[in-house]
Design a protein around this motif. Structure first.
Motif, PDB file in Angstrom:
ATOM      1  N   LEU A  36       0.303  -0.962  -0.395  1.00  0.00           N
ATOM      2  CA  LEU A  36      -0.110   0.336   0.020  1.00  0.00           C
ATOM      3  C   LEU A  36       1.144   1.417  -0.120  1.00  0.00           C
ATOM      4  O   LEU A  36       0.365   1.908  -0.875  1.00  0.00           O
ATOM      5  CB  LEU A  36      -0.797  -0.218   1.572  1.00  0.00           C
ATOM      6  CG  LEU A  36      -2.132   1.106   1.308  1.00  0.00           C
ATOM      7  CD1 LEU A  36      -2.696   1.236   0.110  1.00  0.00           C
ATOM      8  CD2 LEU A  36      -2.885   1.220   2.732  1.00  0.00           C
ATOM      9  N   PHE A  37       2.240   1.399   0.727  1.00  0.00           N
ATOM     10  CA  PHE A  37       2.998   2.180   1.106  1.00  0.00           C
ATOM     11  C   PHE A  37       3.556   2.087  -0.674  1.00  0.00           C
ATOM     12  O   PHE A  37       3.459   4.054  -1.067  1.00  0.00           O
ATOM     13  CB  PHE A  37       3.825   2.577   1.960  1.00  0.00           C
ATOM     14  CG  PHE A  37       4.698   3.555   2.346  1.00  0.00           C
ATOM     15  CD1 PHE A  37       4.600   4.699   3.092  1.00  0.00           C
ATOM     16  CD2 PHE A  37       6.367   2.931   1.418  1.00  0.00           C
ATOM     17  CE1 PHE A  37       5.769   5.306   2.743  1.00  0.00           C
ATOM     18  CE2 PHE A  37       7.043   4.265   1.295  1.00  0.00           C
ATOM     19  CZ  PHE A  37       6.607   5.200   2.045  1.00  0.00           C
TER      20      PHE A  37
ATOM     21  N   VAL B 212       4.200   7.502   6.581  1.00  0.00           N
ATOM     22  CA  VAL B 212       4.873   6.617   7.049  1.00  0.00           C
ATOM     23  C   VAL B 212       5.034   5.146   7.056  1.00  0.00           C
ATOM     24  O   VAL B 212       3.523   4.748   7.966  1.00  0.00           O
ATOM     25  CB  VAL B 212       5.330   6.797   8.493  1.00  0.00           C
ATOM     26  CG1 VAL B 212       6.777   6.572   8.810  1.00  0.00           C
ATOM     27  CG2 VAL B 212       5.604   8.734   8.717  1.00  0.00           C
ATOM     28  N   ASP B 213       5.105   4.256   6.690  1.00  0.00           N
ATOM     29  CA  ASP B 213       5.293   2.781   6.821  1.00  0.00           C
ATOM     30  C   ASP B 213       6.253   2.507   8.031  1.00  0.00           C
ATOM     31  O   ASP B 213       7.370   2.439   7.673  1.00  0.00           O
ATOM     32  CB  ASP B 213       6.044   2.256   4.917  1.00  0.00           C
ATOM     33  CG  ASP B 213       5.870   0.856   5.594  1.00  0.00           C
ATOM     34  OD1 ASP B 213       5.012   0.213   5.781  1.00  0.00           O
ATOM     35  OD2 ASP B 213       6.859   0.183   4.127  1.00  0.00           O
ATOM     36  N   ILE B 214       5.730   1.813   9.072  1.00  0.00           N
ATOM     37  CA  ILE B 214       6.274   1.340  10.336  1.00  0.00           C
ATOM     38  C   ILE B 214       6.518  -0.057  10.350  1.00  0.00           C
ATOM     39  O   ILE B 214       5.039  -0.910   9.899  1.00  0.00           O
ATOM     40  CB  ILE B 214       5.369   1.543  11.268  1.00  0.00           C
ATOM     41  CG1 ILE B 214       5.370   3.488  11.681  1.00  0.00           C
ATOM     42  CG2 ILE B 214       5.986   1.496  12.233  1.00  0.00           C
ATOM     43  CD1 ILE B 214       4.208   4.448  12.455  1.00  0.00           C
ATOM     44  N   ALA B 215       7.135  -0.977  10.607  1.00  0.00           N
ATOM     45  CA  ALA B 215       7.454  -1.966  10.857  1.00  0.00           C
ATOM     46  C   ALA B 215       5.992  -2.667  11.318  1.00  0.00           C
ATOM     47  O   ALA B 215       5.985  -2.274  12.425  1.00  0.00           O
ATOM     48  CB  ALA B 215       8.889  -2.185  11.853  1.00  0.00           C
ATOM     49  N   GLY B 216       5.586  -4.387  11.114  1.00  0.00           N
ATOM     50  CA  GLY B 216       5.238  -4.711  11.218  1.00  0.00           C
ATOM     51  C   GLY B 216       5.470  -5.245  12.631  1.00  0.00           C
ATOM     52  O   GLY B 216       5.993  -5.074  13.256  1.00  0.00           O
ATOM     53  N   LEU B 217       3.804  -5.091  13.404  1.00  0.00           N
ATOM     54  CA  LEU B 217       3.481  -5.726  14.850  1.00  0.00           C
ATOM     55  C   LEU B 217       3.691  -6.407  14.764  1.00  0.00           C
ATOM     56  O   LEU B 217       2.341  -7.097  14.129  1.00  0.00           O
ATOM     57  CB  LEU B 217       3.136  -4.531  15.558  1.00  0.00           C
ATOM     58  CG  LEU B 217       2.488  -4.573  17.445  1.00  0.00           C
ATOM     59  CD1 LEU B 217       2.358  -3.081  17.587  1.00  0.00           C
ATOM     60  CD2 LEU B 217       1.415  -5.492  17.017  1.00  0.00           C
ATOM     61  N   VAL B 218       3.882  -7.217  16.208  1.00  0.00           N
ATOM     62  CA  VAL B 218       2.608  -8.707  16.355  1.00  0.00           C
ATOM     63  C   VAL B 218       2.820  -8.862  18.142  1.00  0.00           C
ATOM     64  O   VAL B 218       3.191  -7.936  18.918  1.00  0.00           O
ATOM     65  CB  VAL B 218       4.033  -9.829  16.517  1.00  0.00           C
ATOM     66  CG1 VAL B 218       4.944  -9.885  14.853  1.00  0.00           C
ATOM     67  CG2 VAL B 218       5.246  -9.618  17.194  1.00  0.00           C
TER      68      VAL B 218
ATOM     69  N   SER C  86      -7.527  -2.522  -2.401  1.00  0.00           N
ATOM     70  CA  SER C  86      -6.720  -4.143  -2.827  1.00  0.00           C
ATOM     71  C   SER C  86      -5.373  -3.342  -3.398  1.00  0.00           C
ATOM     72  O   SER C  86      -5.417  -2.463  -4.001  1.00  0.00           O
ATOM     73  CB  SER C  86      -7.544  -4.641  -4.488  1.00  0.00           C
ATOM     74  OG  SER C  86      -6.685  -5.397  -4.773  1.00  0.00           O
ATOM     75  N   ALA C  87      -4.943  -3.564  -2.439  1.00  0.00           N
ATOM     76  CA  ALA C  87      -3.516  -2.711  -2.606  1.00  0.00           C
ATOM     77  C   ALA C  87      -2.327  -3.653  -3.775  1.00  0.00           C
ATOM     78  O   ALA C  87      -2.118  -2.586  -4.213  1.00  0.00           O
ATOM     79  CB  ALA C  87      -2.314  -3.540  -1.042  1.00  0.00           C
TER      80      ALA C  87
ATOM     81  N   ASP D 243     -12.859   5.301  -8.665  1.00  0.00           N
ATOM     82  CA  ASP D 243     -11.805   6.428  -8.350  1.00  0.00           C
ATOM     83  C   ASP D 243     -11.389   5.348  -7.669  1.00  0.00           C
ATOM     84  O   ASP D 243     -11.091   4.254  -7.495  1.00  0.00           O
ATOM     85  CB  ASP D 243     -12.087   7.204  -7.654  1.00  0.00           C
ATOM     86  CG  ASP D 243     -12.810   7.273  -6.143  1.00  0.00           C
ATOM     87  OD1 ASP D 243     -12.997   5.585  -5.937  1.00  0.00           O
ATOM     88  OD2 ASP D 243     -12.731   7.888  -5.232  1.00  0.00           O
ATOM     89  N   SER D 244      -9.524   5.960  -7.268  1.00  0.00           N
ATOM     90  CA  SER D 244      -8.663   5.188  -7.027  1.00  0.00           C
ATOM     91  C   SER D 244      -8.853   4.732  -5.147  1.00  0.00           C
ATOM     92  O   SER D 244      -9.305   5.744  -4.923  1.00  0.00           O
ATOM     93  CB  SER D 244      -7.552   5.286  -7.021  1.00  0.00           C
ATOM     94  OG  SER D 244      -6.069   5.106  -5.732  1.00  0.00           O
ATOM     95  N   GLY D 245      -8.832   3.711  -5.020  1.00  0.00           N
ATOM     96  CA  GLY D 245      -8.477   2.920  -3.667  1.00  0.00           C
ATOM     97  C   GLY D 245      -7.518   4.081  -2.849  1.00  0.00           C
ATOM     98  O   GLY D 245      -7.518   4.881  -1.669  1.00  0.00           O
ATOM     99  N   LEU D 246      -6.151   4.994  -3.274  1.00  0.00           N
ATOM    100  CA  LEU D 246      -5.431   5.228  -2.358  1.00  0.00           C
ATOM    101  C   LEU D 246      -6.285   7.070  -2.414  1.00  0.00           C
ATOM    102  O   LEU D 246      -5.817   7.541  -1.842  1.00  0.00           O
ATOM    103  CB  LEU D 246      -4.298   5.335  -3.501  1.00  0.00           C
ATOM    104  CG  LEU D 246      -3.584   3.730  -4.014  1.00  0.00           C
ATOM    105  CD1 LEU D 246      -2.020   4.089  -4.502  1.00  0.00           C
ATOM    106  CD2 LEU D 246      -3.189   3.317  -1.795  1.00  0.00           C
TER     107      LEU D 246
END
Length: 364
Positions: free
Chosen positions: A18-19, A72-78, A238-239, A264-267
């Motif tokens: 997505l980013f 800001v694309d941030i690292a995945g959380l678990v 839909s990314a 239109d675009s999802g973005l």
């Protein structure tokens, strides 16, 4: 004046895809394993606004300058991030720096893309992330309260006021509710200074398979119901499709989207929703050199809006010539609006409205 949205979620839900599409770059590595985004990637994107072209045509402007929003694309959380699991500490530090949260939820099935929890359940995933954020906030306030209580007993008025603000939020967190549910009326700015993760506004983005991009699917419907119950918003994208669209020439995008049944675009919807999420509005300046969009927060006065262009405009503010967007278009520009009595002179107390076309008078 910069505003940013942090893109968060569990690993492998489509955050980096997505980013990448949002910024039309490959800056974030979209790989099929957890923590492929280790440092937050930052990109600025133009906020789509068809009003700009209409204004520029009437104003005979040489160029158009849209306003922008930072993602800001941030690292995945678990699960266990609040205790430092995975990249938990880094994740929490990075998310504290953003103004709003875009929470990407996986709403598609794909055997080739692993899921950290082993199955597809966006409500569970949303709860996992929210719980980790609440645990981090809970720990932060529990550390803060004893010192505030001590100072309040010593007749420290500032500490007493902060304690009165913090206590209901702490009670909400202890009851398993995010901080945003317990913000006292009129205290938004004071709560913002507490830098609580769950006080930030949230937009849920449902990442669906290509065939469901136009209508959503059963999983995204569940997310929409959850968002409505929380007073939040949800957007379906839909990314994978958006990544394709981002690589197409500008002139081919509308035809491609139309072929998929998309208006239109999802973005574009994500960007506009993020803009709304932050409580932002746009005003315009129009001239032969350029038509430009400027971003301000709702409720900004005319001098404050002038200051976004230059500090001298705010310090030396005298007044602003103001034309509502609809009037500017209907009257075919400034001269027509003036002749029709639609151009107003507003002073220091005027609250700028979305779509206003402004010309500032100042003296420094």
């Amino acid at each position: 004046m910069g505003f940013n949205c942090g893109i968060v979620g569990l690993p492998n839900v489509g955050k980096s895809t997505l980013f990448n599409a949002l910024t039309a770059t490959v800056a974030a590595q979209a790989a099929n394993y957890p923590f492929c985004t280790i440092e937050p990637n930052i990109g600025r994107v133009a906020v789509p606004d068809p009003r700009l072209a209409a204004l520029a045509t009437i104003g005979k402007s040489v160029k158009i300058v849209p306003t922008s929003l930072e993602f800001v694309d941030i690292a995945g959380l678990v699960r266990g991030a609040a205790k430092g699991e995975g990249l938990g500490n880094q994740f929490l530090a990075n998310i504290r720096e953003v103004d709003a949260i875009i929470h990407v939820l996986r709403c598609f099935e794909d055997d080739d893309v692993t899921h950290v929890e082993g199955s597809i359940d966006p409500l569970r995933d949303a709860e996992t992330v929210e719980t980790e954020l609440m645990l981090a906030d809970l720990e932060s306030l529990q550390k803060r309260v004893p010192n505030l209580q001590k100072k309040a007993r010593g007749n420290d008025r500032a500490a007493a006021a902060e304690l009165a603000l913090v206590e209901p939020i702490l009670a909400a967190l202890e009851a398993g509710k995010p901080a945003r549910t317990a913000v006292p009326a009129g205290e938004d700015e004071a709560v913002r200074r507490l830098n609580l993760l769950t006080a930030k506004p949230v937009l849920f983005v449902c990442n669906v398979e290509e065939g469901s991009a136009a209508t959503g699917n059963g999983q995204s419907a569940r997310v929409a119901a959850m968002a409505q119950a929380q007073g939040a918003r949800a957007v379906v994208v839909s990314a994978a499709i958006e990544a394709e669209v981002a690589q197409l020439p500008e002139g081919e995008r509308a035809e491609f989207l139309d072929g998929l049944g998309l208006v239109d675009s999802g973005l574009d919807r994500v960007i506009r929703a993020g803009y709304d999420l932050l409580g932002l509005v746009t005003y315009f300046t129009v001239g032969p050199k350029e038509t430009r969009a400027w971003t301000i927060t709702k409720g900004t006065s005319a001098p404050g809006a002038a200051g976004v262009i230059h500090g001298d405009f705010e310090r030396g503010f005298i007044a602003c010539e103001t034309i509502a967007y609809a009037d500017y278009i209907a009257c075919q520009g400034e001269a027509g609006a003036r002749e029709a009595g639609k151009l107003r002179i507003e002073g220091r107390t005027y609250i700028v409205q979305d779509g206003d076309v402004l010309l500032f008078r100042f003296n420094v």
